[in-house]
Structure formats: C-alpha cells, structure tokens
Design a protein around this motif. Sequence first.
Motif, mmCIF file in Angstrom:
data_model
loop_
_atom_site.group_PDB
_atom_site.id
_atom_site.type_symbol
_atom_site.label_atom_id
_atom_site.label_comp_id
_atom_site.label_asym_id
_atom_site.label_seq_id
_atom_site.Cartn_x
_atom_site.Cartn_y
_atom_site.Cartn_z
ATOM 1 N N ASP A 7 0.848 -1.188 0.000
ATOM 2 C CA ASP A 7 0.000 0.000 0.000
ATOM 3 C C ASP A 7 0.891 1.246 0.000
ATOM 4 O O ASP A 7 1.670 1.454 0.930
ATOM 5 C CB ASP A 7 -0.909 0.000 1.235
ATOM 6 C CG ASP A 7 -2.010 1.040 1.131
ATOM 7 O OD1 ASP A 7 -2.400 1.389 0.003
ATOM 8 O OD2 ASP A 7 -2.475 1.511 2.190
ATOM 9 N N ILE A 8 0.796 2.031 -1.060
ATOM 10 C CA ILE A 8 1.616 3.229 -1.229
ATOM 11 C C ILE A 8 0.715 4.449 -1.281
ATOM 12 O O ILE A 8 -0.267 4.465 -2.026
ATOM 13 C CB ILE A 8 2.445 3.148 -2.532
ATOM 14 C CG1 ILE A 8 3.343 1.906 -2.526
ATOM 15 C CG2 ILE A 8 3.268 4.412 -2.744
ATOM 16 C CD1 ILE A 8 4.021 1.646 -3.856
ATOM 17 N N GLU A 9 1.042 5.469 -0.498
ATOM 18 C CA GLU A 9 0.261 6.708 -0.507
ATOM 19 C C GLU A 9 1.203 7.918 -0.467
ATOM 20 O O GLU A 9 2.090 7.997 0.387
ATOM 21 C CB GLU A 9 -0.683 6.773 0.706
ATOM 22 C CG GLU A 9 -1.809 5.748 0.674
ATOM 23 C CD GLU A 9 -2.781 5.937 1.823
ATOM 24 O OE1 GLU A 9 -2.655 6.957 2.531
ATOM 25 O OE2 GLU A 9 -3.642 5.067 2.012
ATOM 26 N N HIS A 19 13.945 15.517 -8.260
ATOM 27 C CA HIS A 19 12.678 15.047 -7.705
ATOM 28 C C HIS A 19 11.922 14.278 -8.790
ATOM 29 O O HIS A 19 11.428 14.868 -9.746
ATOM 30 C CB HIS A 19 11.866 16.252 -7.228
ATOM 31 C CG HIS A 19 10.672 15.906 -6.403
ATOM 32 N ND1 HIS A 19 9.843 16.866 -5.869
ATOM 33 C CD2 HIS A 19 10.147 14.706 -6.008
ATOM 34 C CE1 HIS A 19 8.869 16.276 -5.193
ATOM 35 N NE2 HIS A 19 9.040 14.970 -5.267
ATOM 36 N N VAL A 20 11.840 12.953 -8.668
ATOM 37 C CA VAL A 20 11.321 12.097 -9.748
ATOM 38 C C VAL A 20 9.883 11.651 -9.504
ATOM 39 O O VAL A 20 9.052 11.696 -10.411
ATOM 40 C CB VAL A 20 12.227 10.868 -9.946
ATOM 41 C CG1 VAL A 20 11.696 9.989 -11.089
ATOM 42 C CG2 VAL A 20 13.657 11.298 -10.234
ATOM 43 N N LEU A 21 9.563 11.193 -8.308
ATOM 44 C CA LEU A 21 8.196 10.752 -7.999
ATOM 45 C C LEU A 21 7.468 11.855 -7.241
ATOM 46 O O LEU A 21 8.010 12.446 -6.300
ATOM 47 C CB LEU A 21 8.205 9.470 -7.158
ATOM 48 C CG LEU A 21 8.835 8.235 -7.789
ATOM 49 C CD1 LEU A 21 8.641 7.033 -6.880
ATOM 50 C CD2 LEU A 21 8.294 7.952 -9.184
ATOM 51 N N HIS A 22 6.217 12.114 -7.649
ATOM 52 C CA HIS A 22 5.452 13.243 -7.109
ATOM 53 C C HIS A 22 4.108 12.760 -6.557
ATOM 54 O O HIS A 22 3.065 12.909 -7.182
ATOM 55 C CB HIS A 22 5.229 14.287 -8.207
ATOM 56 C CG HIS A 22 6.488 14.829 -8.790
ATOM 57 N ND1 HIS A 22 7.148 15.928 -8.267
ATOM 58 C CD2 HIS A 22 7.241 14.409 -9.837
ATOM 59 C CE1 HIS A 22 8.241 16.169 -8.980
ATOM 60 N NE2 HIS A 22 8.318 15.260 -9.933
ATOM 61 N N GLY A 23 4.138 12.145 -5.387
ATOM 62 C CA GLY A 23 2.896 11.765 -4.721
ATOM 63 C C GLY A 23 2.226 10.535 -5.290
ATOM 64 O O GLY A 23 1.013 10.522 -5.507
ATOM 65 N N VAL A 24 2.998 9.465 -5.534
ATOM 66 C CA VAL A 24 2.438 8.221 -6.083
ATOM 67 C C VAL A 24 1.557 7.532 -5.050
ATOM 68 O O VAL A 24 1.949 7.354 -3.894
ATOM 69 C CB VAL A 24 3.567 7.269 -6.527
ATOM 70 C CG1 VAL A 24 3.000 5.884 -6.869
ATOM 71 C CG2 VAL A 24 4.313 7.845 -7.724
ATOM 72 N N THR A 25 0.361 7.150 -5.475
ATOM 73 C CA THR A 25 -0.547 6.357 -4.648
ATOM 74 C C THR A 25 -0.947 5.116 -5.436
ATOM 75 O O THR A 25 -1.436 5.227 -6.565
ATOM 76 C CB THR A 25 -1.792 7.168 -4.255
ATOM 77 O OG1 THR A 25 -1.395 8.253 -3.396
ATOM 78 C CG2 THR A 25 -2.807 6.302 -3.526
ATOM 79 N N LEU A 26 -0.719 3.935 -4.851
ATOM 80 C CA LEU A 26 -0.914 2.681 -5.571
ATOM 81 C C LEU A 26 -1.009 1.545 -4.564
ATOM 82 O O LEU A 26 -0.401 1.617 -3.489
ATOM 83 C CB LEU A 26 0.271 2.444 -6.513
ATOM 84 C CG LEU A 26 0.135 1.400 -7.630
ATOM 85 C CD1 LEU A 26 -0.907 1.854 -8.657
ATOM 86 C CD2 LEU A 26 1.478 1.200 -8.313
ATOM 87 N N GLY A 59 7.001 9.644 2.247
ATOM 88 C CA GLY A 59 5.602 9.306 2.054
ATOM 89 C C GLY A 59 5.284 8.038 2.813
ATOM 90 O O GLY A 59 5.993 7.662 3.754
ATOM 91 N N SER A 60 4.250 7.342 2.400
ATOM 92 C CA SER A 60 3.827 6.126 3.086
ATOM 93 C C SER A 60 3.926 4.922 2.165
ATOM 94 O O SER A 60 3.374 4.928 1.063
ATOM 95 C CB SER A 60 2.382 6.272 3.581
ATOM 96 O OG SER A 60 1.907 5.051 4.127
#
Length: 234
Positions: A7-9, A19-26, A59-60
Amino acid sequence: MSLPLLDIEGLHAWYGASHVLHGVTLSIADGEVLALSGRNGSGRSTLAKAIMGLVRAEGSMRFLGRAIVGMRPFRIARLGVGYVPEQRDIFPTLTVRENLMLGERSRTVRFTLDDAMSLFPVLSERASVSAGALSGGEQQMLALARTLVGDPRLVIIDEPAEGLAPQVVTQLTECLATLKQRGVAMLLIEQRMTIARALANRVAVMGHGAIVFDGSFDALANDARIMNDWLSIG
C-alpha cells in the motif's frame, strides 16, 4: 476487507537533487498482478527502486502492514519483496547454480532451488555454466529464478521482455503466468500491452512521476485522453 499486500500513498522520491516521484498512490493485493505502463522517463523504474529502498523516498509505503520507507534494501527483501531489475544484475563469473544459491533462503516454502530449475529447464541444463555465457533470455530467467528462491510474496519485474527474441518472450510470459497461478503477486513494469494483458489483473499508467490512470485494460483502451497524452509515441 483485507489490507493490500503493498500500500503506497503520497510517495515522493529523488535521484540526488532530482525530484522524480510526485505523490504516487498505488496498491497491490496479495496474489494480484499489476501492470505498470508509461513512457520512458515517467518514473516507473524509480518507483521500483523506491519500493526496494534503493533511492531516497518520503511518504507512506506499507508491506504486509509494515512501514518500509527508510528501511534497508536487504530488510525489505527479507520481508518478502523480490526485485528483478532491467539490468538483471547477475554475477557473470559465477555459475548458474551458484547465482541461484546466493538468492536461496534457508526456509523456502514455495520455491526451492530444484523448483526453480524445474520452472526454467534451461537453467537446469546449464547449471554449471558461467552466468556471463548465457544468452539475454537465459540471463533474464536466471535473474527471475534467483529472486524466486528467496520465496517472495511480491516480485517487482522491470521490463522483463526488453531486448529478447519473440520466442523467448513467449517462454518468459508462460513462466510468469505459472507464478501467477501459484499465488505470487507481481508489479510488472511493461510497455507491451499484449504481455501485460496476458498476465495482469489491472493496469496503472505513470506520467511525470505520478499515477495518471489505475483500472482495467478495457477502461484504459476506452480512455482516449490517457492513451494519447501518456502512452502514444507520436
């Protein structure tokens, strides 16, 4: 309702100052295969490395309910996350069997070394051959087999068909389908929709370091904006 396996948030990640990833939720459920598509440079490989603790991330991220952001890569692997990078990262001077032994866990449940050899018969035939002498397709199978003998719950596979002959791609796809049948969850980073459709339960699309689509293949095919803006080459 059961919790996701992964779980990614709101995940952000960096290569140095970039800065490559910008708030990935998956999220990925236990036993699910998720195809991750997108153009080159969209952030797919960075996401894989962030999950494995190989790049700086904030992030989470929770695997089996446990927070893994900031955790060392070997500890993430021991929790049950396997990683097959695009470069394969085999040890060319070691034999096929020695490469597999490096990935083997002392208490493997689903995939022993002999089991991996059975799944990829060519590796059994070439067990005493130096890994550097294998073809590209054989090296890809070795990289996957080495990951499996670590008995992962989730396998992250980055562009497994890249540079392989069509007949080898077919063989590799059949092997991945067998893993799916045996309940191994996968994050399959793959641009070829024919391969992704054959294996995955659903598809997510990345663009500019974020998830721009997450749903069924049929929904993706009917979404002209996503297809044109984030997947088409022209």
